[in-house]
Design an enzyme around this catalytic site. Structure first.
Site, PDB file in Angstrom:
ATOM      1  N   GLY A 237     -28.938  -3.139   0.629  1.00 25.05           N
ATOM      2  CA  GLY A 237     -27.994  -3.305   1.725  1.00 25.05           C
ATOM      3  C   GLY A 237     -26.620  -3.796   1.326  1.00 25.05           C
ATOM      4  O   GLY A 237     -25.776  -4.033   2.192  1.00 25.05           O
ATOM      5  N   PRO A 272     -30.797  -2.303  -4.769  1.00 17.98           N
ATOM      6  CA  PRO A 272     -29.486  -1.766  -4.396  1.00 17.98           C
ATOM      7  C   PRO A 272     -29.474  -0.243  -4.465  1.00 17.98           C
ATOM      8  O   PRO A 272     -30.042   0.341  -5.380  1.00 17.98           O
ATOM      9  CB  PRO A 272     -28.549  -2.351  -5.458  1.00 17.98           C
ATOM     10  CG  PRO A 272     -29.417  -2.622  -6.638  1.00 17.98           C
ATOM     11  CD  PRO A 272     -30.800  -2.919  -6.106  1.00 17.98           C
ATOM     12  N   ARG A 274     -26.647   2.072  -2.321  1.00 14.39           N
ATOM     13  CA  ARG A 274     -25.237   2.406  -2.113  1.00 14.39           C
ATOM     14  C   ARG A 274     -24.294   1.762  -3.146  1.00 14.39           C
ATOM     15  O   ARG A 274     -23.393   2.407  -3.675  1.00 14.39           O
ATOM     16  CB  ARG A 274     -24.848   1.916  -0.720  1.00 14.39           C
ATOM     17  CG  ARG A 274     -23.464   2.302  -0.252  1.00 14.39           C
ATOM     18  CD  ARG A 274     -23.119   1.557   1.053  1.00 14.39           C
ATOM     19  NE  ARG A 274     -24.154   1.667   2.048  1.00 14.39           N
ATOM     20  CZ  ARG A 274     -24.278   2.684   2.911  1.00 14.39           C
ATOM     21  NH1 ARG A 274     -23.375   3.635   2.922  1.00 14.39           N
ATOM     22  NH2 ARG A 274     -25.265   2.716   3.774  1.00 14.39           N
ATOM     23  N   TYR A 314     -22.762   8.801  11.339  1.00 13.12           N
ATOM     24  CA  TYR A 314     -22.533   7.375  11.600  1.00 13.12           C
ATOM     25  C   TYR A 314     -21.117   7.079  12.073  1.00 13.12           C
ATOM     26  O   TYR A 314     -20.769   5.911  12.226  1.00 13.12           O
ATOM     27  CB  TYR A 314     -22.744   6.552  10.325  1.00 13.12           C
ATOM     28  CG  TYR A 314     -24.048   6.769   9.598  1.00 13.12           C
ATOM     29  CD1 TYR A 314     -25.274   6.598  10.242  1.00 13.12           C
ATOM     30  CD2 TYR A 314     -24.051   7.106   8.247  1.00 13.12           C
ATOM     31  CE1 TYR A 314     -26.462   6.774   9.551  1.00 13.12           C
ATOM     32  CE2 TYR A 314     -25.233   7.272   7.555  1.00 13.12           C
ATOM     33  CZ  TYR A 314     -26.433   7.108   8.209  1.00 13.12           C
ATOM     34  OH  TYR A 314     -27.597   7.267   7.518  1.00 13.12           O
ATOM     35  N   CYS A 342     -20.152  25.595  12.186  1.00 11.52           N
ATOM     36  CA  CYS A 342     -19.972  25.899  13.607  1.00 11.52           C
ATOM     37  C   CYS A 342     -20.532  24.796  14.488  1.00 11.52           C
ATOM     38  O   CYS A 342     -21.536  24.970  15.187  1.00 11.52           O
ATOM     39  CB  CYS A 342     -20.610  27.241  13.923  1.00 11.52           C
ATOM     40  SG  CYS A 342     -19.802  28.548  13.010  1.00 11.52           S
ATOM     41  N   GLU A 343     -19.928  23.645  14.403  1.00 14.00           N
ATOM     42  CA  GLU A 343     -20.257  22.484  15.223  1.00 14.00           C
ATOM     43  C   GLU A 343     -18.953  21.715  15.436  1.00 14.00           C
ATOM     44  O   GLU A 343     -18.205  21.499  14.477  1.00 14.00           O
ATOM     45  CB  GLU A 343     -21.233  21.536  14.497  1.00 14.00           C
ATOM     46  CG  GLU A 343     -22.578  22.113  14.145  1.00 14.00           C
ATOM     47  CD  GLU A 343     -23.549  22.181  15.309  1.00 14.00           C
ATOM     48  OE1 GLU A 343     -23.279  21.546  16.355  1.00 14.00           O
ATOM     49  OE2 GLU A 343     -24.561  22.876  15.170  1.00 14.00           O
TER      50      GLU A 343
HETATM   51  C1  LIG Z   1     -32.358   2.289   1.963  1.00 12.69           C
HETATM   52  C2  LIG Z   1     -33.105   1.169   1.370  1.00 12.69           C
HETATM   53  C3  LIG Z   1     -32.539   0.391   0.356  1.00 12.69           C
HETATM   54  C4  LIG Z   1     -31.141   0.601  -0.150  1.00 12.69           C
HETATM   55  O1  LIG Z   1     -30.163   0.339   0.790  1.00 12.69           O
HETATM   56  P1  LIG Z   1     -28.622   0.322   0.325  1.00 12.69           P
HETATM   57  O2  LIG Z   1     -27.901  -0.054   1.545  1.00 12.69           O
HETATM   58  O3  LIG Z   1     -28.296   1.677  -0.152  1.00 12.69           O
HETATM   59  O4  LIG Z   1     -28.514  -0.715  -0.753  1.00 12.69           O
HETATM   60  C5  LIG Z   1     -33.309  -0.598  -0.203  1.00 12.69           C
HETATM   61  N1  LIG Z   1     -34.574  -0.836   0.212  1.00 12.69           N
HETATM   62  C6  LIG Z   1     -35.156  -0.116   1.195  1.00 12.69           C
HETATM   63  C7  LIG Z   1     -36.541  -0.422   1.592  1.00 12.69           C
HETATM   64  C8  LIG Z   1     -34.446   0.901   1.806  1.00 12.69           C
HETATM   65  O5  LIG Z   1     -35.021   1.618   2.773  1.00 12.69           O
END
Ligand SMILES: *Cc1c(COP(=O)(O)O)cnc(C)c1O
Length: 424
Positions: A237, A272, A274, A314, A342-343
């Site tokens: 996250g 991690p 993203r 999003y 086409c959206e």
């Molecule tokens: C998606 C996910 C992550 C990674 O989330 P990021 O925001 O990309 O760091 C980690 N653990 C679980 C269980 C996830 O579903």
């Protein structure tokens, strides 16, 4: 610092001009910087050692990206059998792989058990029972963690929050102690820990603190009842900068981990996704046409929502940079940057101030390394976009653009349709 910057007026990844890549590979194309991925991984290592870093590969599952991370020592967090097989194919050791996800099938669980992975995160009472049954049937012991839902609002986008009690993920907080005890007593199961993942793109430490505090409380409760808990999987996250966000401070995160769960003597796993790959990638596209209407200036590019869906899914922001630096003092005007799909929702940016652009110009969508290619589809009969990895001064195509024949290869016309003049 961004891994992409202008050199002599041309946007480049390190010393490599993105225009040179576009000329060789065509557009649209994803370009990733191996150096940036490595630097991001090292940053986690420096802040969080000795925690185990299990890359959440759903962010970008390209084999070369996985191999790069495997070489740096990363494990993987996988959410399907396809990802598990991909991680193993990339050379990630099974004992570094965690299997997450709310809907694992029996077949997926069996493959995970046969592979001998580090841990399966279970998310419901029924999954606990399935895992026990399958493991016992294979005469194996499943190493598992209970993913709990801490009922914490991550304060991120609604669509990417996962830790509220109305979200589908994890076991309800109140039910966790009883379910953990039940699981620990089942055959074929070794309950090793607790897992939590509250959402994606977090910029703020406080939701993490609240979640980890609840986890620590649960660990103490369970231990008081005699449970052995040796591993905590704290999820992912970690937020990045897309527009004007402050990236989540990793040192601050490490401090929160230490303060909330450091005293429990558990091995720590972080996942991690993203943060390792997002800033390290761009999507290159070419302007197909510019259409001026009385209302709008539409910049139509050859990338679409099937190639990069985040803005449409999003409402996410991606900076858009021309590959050729605009002349000093060039005027910017608002433009809607749209794709060919086409959206109506196939729009990357609305009324975005951009310098003059004409057909044939190249642009880059920034911070596209995570949840870009990974979420791509072939909607509108558009082939998946190729991927390129830059290392130092070289670049390599790490996924080729599929040919038209390939995209037809799995399809069959049943013989009752193949016979001429027969209506079935
Ligand atoms: C998606 C996910 C992550 C990674 O989330 P990021 O925001 O990309 O760091 C980690 N653990 C679980 C269980 C996830 O579903």
């Amino acid at each position: 610092m961004r891994p992409f910057g202008y050199i002599d007026g041309g946007l480049a990844a390190g010393p490599v001009r993105l225009a040179a890549i576009a000329a060789e590979v065509g557009t649209p194309a994803y370009v990733y910087s191996a150096d940036a991925i490595e630097a991001a991984y090292r940053e986690f290592e420096a802040a969080l050692a000795p925690a185990r870093i299990c890359y959440a590969m759903k962010a970008n599952g390209n084999l070369a990206v996985l191999r790069l991370l495997a070489g740096l020592g990363a494990g993987a967090d996988v959410v399907s059998e396809g990802e598990l097989r991909r991680a193993l194919a990339a050379g990630i050791a099974p004992e570094k792989i965690v299997f997450s996800g709310v809907g694992k099938t029996d077949a997926e669980i069996e493959t995970a058990l046969r592979s001998g992975i580090l841990q399966i995160n279970v998310e419901s009472a029924s999954e606990v029972r399935s895992l026990s049954r399958i493991a016992a049937g294979l005469d194996r012991t499943a190493s598992a963690a209970l993913r709990i839902n801490p009922d914490v609002d991550a304060g991120t986008l609604d669509q990417i929050s996962t830790g509220r009690k109305t979200d589908k993920f994890g076991v309800a907080w109140d039910e966790a102690p009883a379910l953990f005890r039940e699981a620990a007593a089942l055959p074929g199961l070794s309950m090793e820990g607790i897992a939590v993942h509250i959402g994606s793109q977090l910029g703020d430490l406080e939701p993490y603190r609240r979640a980890f505090r609840r986890v620590a409380g649960l660990v103490r409760t369970l231990r008081a009842g005699g449970a052995h808990i040796r591993r905590l999987d704290l999820g992912g996250g970690f937020g990045i900068r897309y527009r004007d966000e402050t990236p989540l401070p990793l040192e601050g995160y490490a401090r929160v981990v230490e303060e909330e769960v450091g005293g429990l003597g558990c091995e720590i796993v972080v996942e991690p996704g993203r943060r390792l790959v997002g800033p390290a990638g761009v999507l290159l596209a070419r302007v197909v046409a510019v259409k001026e209407t009385p209302e709008r200036r539409f910049v139509i590019v050859d990338a679409g929502m099937n190639d990069l869906v985040r803005p449409m899914m999003y409402g996410a922001w991606h900076d858009i940079l021309p590959l050729e630096a605009p002349a000093a003092g060039a005027e910017t005007r608002p433009a809607d940057v749209v794709g060919p799909v086409c959206e109506t929702t196939d729009r990357f940016a609305e009324q975005r101030p951009l310098p003059p652009l004409v057909a044939g110009d190249l642009v880059a969508f920034c911070e596209a390394g995570a949840y870009g290619a990974a979420m791509a589809s072939t909607y509108n009969g558009r082939p998946l976009v190729p991927e390129v990895l830059v290392r130092g001064s070289r670049f390599d195509v790490v996924r080729a653009r599929p040919g038209f024949e390939e995209s037809l290869a799995l399809e069959r016309v049943p013989d009752w349709l193949a016979r001429p003049g027969c209506g079935g």
